[in-house]
Design an enzyme around this catalytic site. Structure first.
Site, short mmCIF file in Angstrom:
data_model
loop_
_atom_site.label_atom_id
_atom_site.label_comp_id
_atom_site.label_asym_id
_atom_site.label_seq_id
_atom_site.Cartn_x
_atom_site.Cartn_y
_atom_site.Cartn_z
N GLU A 283 60.38 -12.75 1.13
CA GLU A 283 59.77 -11.42 1.15
C GLU A 283 60.81 -10.32 1.01
O GLU A 283 61.34 -9.82 2.01
CB GLU A 283 59.00 -11.21 2.47
CG GLU A 283 57.75 -12.05 2.59
CD GLU A 283 56.95 -11.74 3.85
OE1 GLU A 283 57.40 -10.94 4.69
OE2 GLU A 283 55.85 -12.34 3.99
N GLU A 371 52.39 -17.65 1.54
CA GLU A 371 52.30 -17.43 2.99
C GLU A 371 51.13 -16.50 3.29
O GLU A 371 50.91 -15.52 2.59
CB GLU A 371 53.60 -16.78 3.49
CG GLU A 371 53.65 -16.65 5.01
CD GLU A 371 54.87 -15.88 5.51
OE1 GLU A 371 56.01 -16.32 5.24
OE2 GLU A 371 54.68 -14.83 6.16
C1 IDC Z 1 57.50 -14.19 12.13
C2 IDC Z 1 57.20 -15.24 13.17
C3 IDC Z 1 57.77 -14.81 14.50
C4 IDC Z 1 59.25 -14.54 14.35
C5 IDC Z 1 59.51 -13.55 13.25
C6 IDC Z 1 60.98 -13.40 13.01
O1 IDC Z 1 55.82 -15.46 13.22
O2 IDC Z 1 57.56 -15.81 15.47
O3 IDC Z 1 59.78 -14.04 15.55
O4 IDC Z 1 58.89 -13.98 12.04
O5 IDC Z 1 61.29 -12.36 12.17
C7 IDC Z 1 56.13 -12.58 7.51
C8 IDC Z 1 57.34 -13.42 7.44
C9 IDC Z 1 57.39 -14.39 8.58
C10 IDC Z 1 56.91 -13.75 9.87
C11 IDC Z 1 55.44 -13.41 9.69
C12 IDC Z 1 54.81 -12.80 10.92
O6 IDC Z 1 57.48 -14.09 6.21
O7 IDC Z 1 58.71 -14.83 8.72
O8 IDC Z 1 57.05 -14.68 10.90
N1 IDC Z 1 55.29 -12.53 8.55
O9 IDC Z 1 55.45 -11.61 11.25
N2 IDC Z 1 55.70 -11.74 6.59
C13 IDC Z 1 54.60 -11.11 7.05
C14 IDC Z 1 54.32 -11.61 8.31
#
Ligand code: IDC
Length: 587
Positions: A283, A371
């Site tokens: 991302e 995702e």
């Molecule tokens: C989130 C995880 C969370 C972690 C965080 C770290 O769910 O547990 O602490 O990342 O930065 C994304 C990302 C993905 C995110 C997820 C939710 O690709 O890594 O995971 N998210 O925030 N993009 C949109 C949402």
């Protein structure tokens, strides 16, 4: 000798000969019988090796679940495939019967050291630094699995297609960060994902930042986890995405050299596999432009293609992989089998993001939802099943593939498994979070069907200006260094919620001093009033335009030279947010 004596003697002789002949025949019969019994025995034995655990579960194709799960009568984006063909067949339906080996020579003892079930769960963590490549070489793919049925995938027009050129959707699950939840990369869980949940693909999310591959993580261990994960998937006939999971390191160009080296290594290892897809930047965000992502892609793609000339490569798009419409105006040229990532969280993203997807696909861009979650974009908060169902119907109507976030038991809404559940397979409903329960139902074709009218509305709302929501607020970031302590404060996501603007922030403190910093305190003022009901690894207090962050119990001290991880929060405001000042103090 009288005549009668002579004839009696001759008779005797004939009788003797006849007797001898009969004895011979009986003997021959007995030998034949014994021999044939032995053959039968050995034929029986030849089947037994397939009872070895782990390699004999037959997976059969079953017809597409139900009529209602079939997205019919919606406009197909491509002319070469009909949307009906794009319907997932639940090929991963398990059957209990053991598959006999095709020929007695196919006994698994030929490769005794490669038994996939040897130490699947412990392999990646056993001796990570010394055995990064301790990957079990795969056995031949089981018949009836997704990969056995669909083989090497490619892109035709905007559509992912299988080895027969038929539209095919991947519907699977992404791991959480491999540095945090390595235990779910194992045969047991992947088999469960295939057989108990009905998925056909897994995604290995290898974070580059946040203690990941390029930020102090155990490289050898992460590398081995990825390789093992690919091999487990191969053995189970699952497709697998190797995801270079950039996030807080906003721009993939930050670690471009490492990315190229990593993907070259993976391509060399897996060039002959037909189940691997490469996702080269999860991302891009923080204002990273499409031209910046594109220039990165134009270096990583040729590096992969020089070694692996056909695997699908997924490229992330700006604004947390939402701006597929921007990429569609200036796509990557000169390479086949390139797809573009769109990510959504149903609690946050609705018609306007679907509208971007529609615009991109209709402009000819192959889109892959590598995702998504059904909660809000923080990975937490409320799940919106109705909106998630709309997304599924929408993606199915375009034959788009989708991978849910995340295969872990973290205490957050986007984790499929509940924190209290420590199992790696055999999950019951009580072991799953709402998103997990929804996911299993959805893959099983058990979500309520849409009426034709609803479907029509769905597709129309995503057209033109989109309905419902408006564009997400722009990203916000700020950074300050005070007395050797640096605080970085930046959005990881933004969205609208009724009358509020929502901003998810990640916060990082780096202690550049030679002594440790205790009881840190960050004060940030904004242009407008803020509130926060959701924060983690810190305490957050809002008063008017001021936000004050103080430590949680476990991160009061930041050692000399260290950085904090995982601190974050969601802020809401009535108008677009700007940082006016930011400061950090500590003892
Ligand atoms: C989130 C995880 C969370 C972690 C965080 C770290 O769910 O547990 O602490 O990342 O930065 C994304 C990302 C993905 C995110 C997820 C939710 O690709 O890594 O995971 N998210 O925030 N993009 C949109 C949402």
């Amino acid at each position: 000798m009288s005549k009668s004596e002579m004839s009696a003697k001759r008779l005797n002789k004939y009788l003797m000969i006849a007797l001898a002949c009969m004895t011979l025949i009986v003997l021959v019969l007995i030998i034949a019988l014994v021999l044939s019994n032995r053959d039968a025995d050995s034929a029986k034995n030849a089947v037994t090796p397939t009872e070895e655990p782990g390699v004999t579960i037959a997976v059969t194709d079953t017809p597409a679940p139900t009529a209602e799960a079939t997205p019919t009568a919606v406009a197909s984006p491509t002319t070469e495939v009909s949307p009906a063909e794009a319907v997932p067949t639940t090929e991963a339906t398990p059957t209990a019967e053991a598959t006999p080996a095709a020929t007695p020579t196919a006994v698994p003892t030929a490769t005794p050291t490669t038994a996939p079930t040897a130490t699947p769960t412990t392999a990646p963590t056993a001796t990570p630094t010394t055995a990064p490549t301790a990957t079990p070489a795969p056995k031949p793919t089981e018949s009836g699995t997704p990969v056995a049925n669909h083989g090497q995938l490619s892109v035709k027009g905007t559509q992912l297609v299988d080895k027969n050129g038929k539209a095919y959707q991947l519907k699977g699950v992404s791991t959480h960060g491999l540095q945090w939840f390595p235990q779910f990369v194992c045969m047991e869980t992947f088999r469960c994902v295939r057989d108990e949940w009905g998925a056909n693909a897994v995604r290995l999310a290898m974070y580059t930042d946040e203690n990941g591959y390029c930020a102090g993580g155990d490289k050898a261990k992460l590398n081995a986890l990825v390789k093992n994960g690919v091999n487990y998937a191969k053995q189970l006939g699952l497709y697998v995405i190797i995801d270079w999971h950039i996030l807080h390191d906003n721009d993939p160009n930050q670690n471009k050299a490492e990315a190229i080296a990593f993907f070259k290594e993976m391509a060399a290892e897996f060039k002959d596999y037909n189940n691997v897809l490469y996702e080269i930047c999860n991302e891009p965000n923080g204002g990273t432009s499409w031209s910046s992502v594109k220039s990165y892609a134009m270096e990583v793609i040729p590096a992969i293609r020089a070694i692996d000339n056909d695997a699908i490569i997924i490229v992330g798009t700006p604004t947390w992989s939402q701006d597929v419409d921007v990429a569609a105006k200036d796509p990557i040229k000169g390479y086949d089998n390139i797809m573009y990532a769109l990510h959504f969280y149903a609690g946050t993203h609705k018609d306007s993001l679907r509208s971007k997807m529609k615009t991109a696909i209709e402009a000819g861009l192959p889109v892959f939802v590598s995702e998504y979650g059904i909660c809000d974009a923080s990975g937490n908060g409320m799940c919106d099943e109705a909106e998630a169902n709309r997304w599924v119907a929408f993606m199915d109507s375009y034959g788009v593939s989708y991978m849910i976030w995340n295969l872990a038991n973290k205490n957050e809404s986007s984790s499929l498994i509940r924190e209290s559940c420590k199992k790696l397979s055999g999950f019951r409903e009580a072991d799953l979070n709402q998103e997990g329960i929804w996911f299993v139902k959805m893959l099983g074709g058990k979500i309520p069907p849409m009426t034709e009218k609803e479907k029509e509305e769905l597709l129309n709302n995503a057209g033109g200006n989109g309905g419902g929501d408006v564009a997400s607020p722009p990203a916000v970031s700020a950074k300050a260094t005070v007395n050797g302590l640096t605080v970085e404060f930046a959005t990881t996501n933004t969205w609208n919620e009724t009358a509020d603007k929502c901003y998810q922030f990640g916060v990082r403190i780096t202690n550049g001093r030679s002594n440790s910093a205790k009881n840190w305190k960050i004060v940030i003022t904004f242009n407008t009033d803020v509130k926060s009901n959701n924060f983690w690894c810190c305490d957050a207090k809002c008063s008017g335009k001021t936000l004050t962050l103080t430590p949680a119990d476990f991160n009061k001290t930041v050692s000399a030279g260290a950085s904090t991880m995982d601190i974050g929060l969601i802020l809401q405001s009535k108008s677009l947010l700007k940082v006016e000042s930011i400061t950090i103090t500590a003892e």
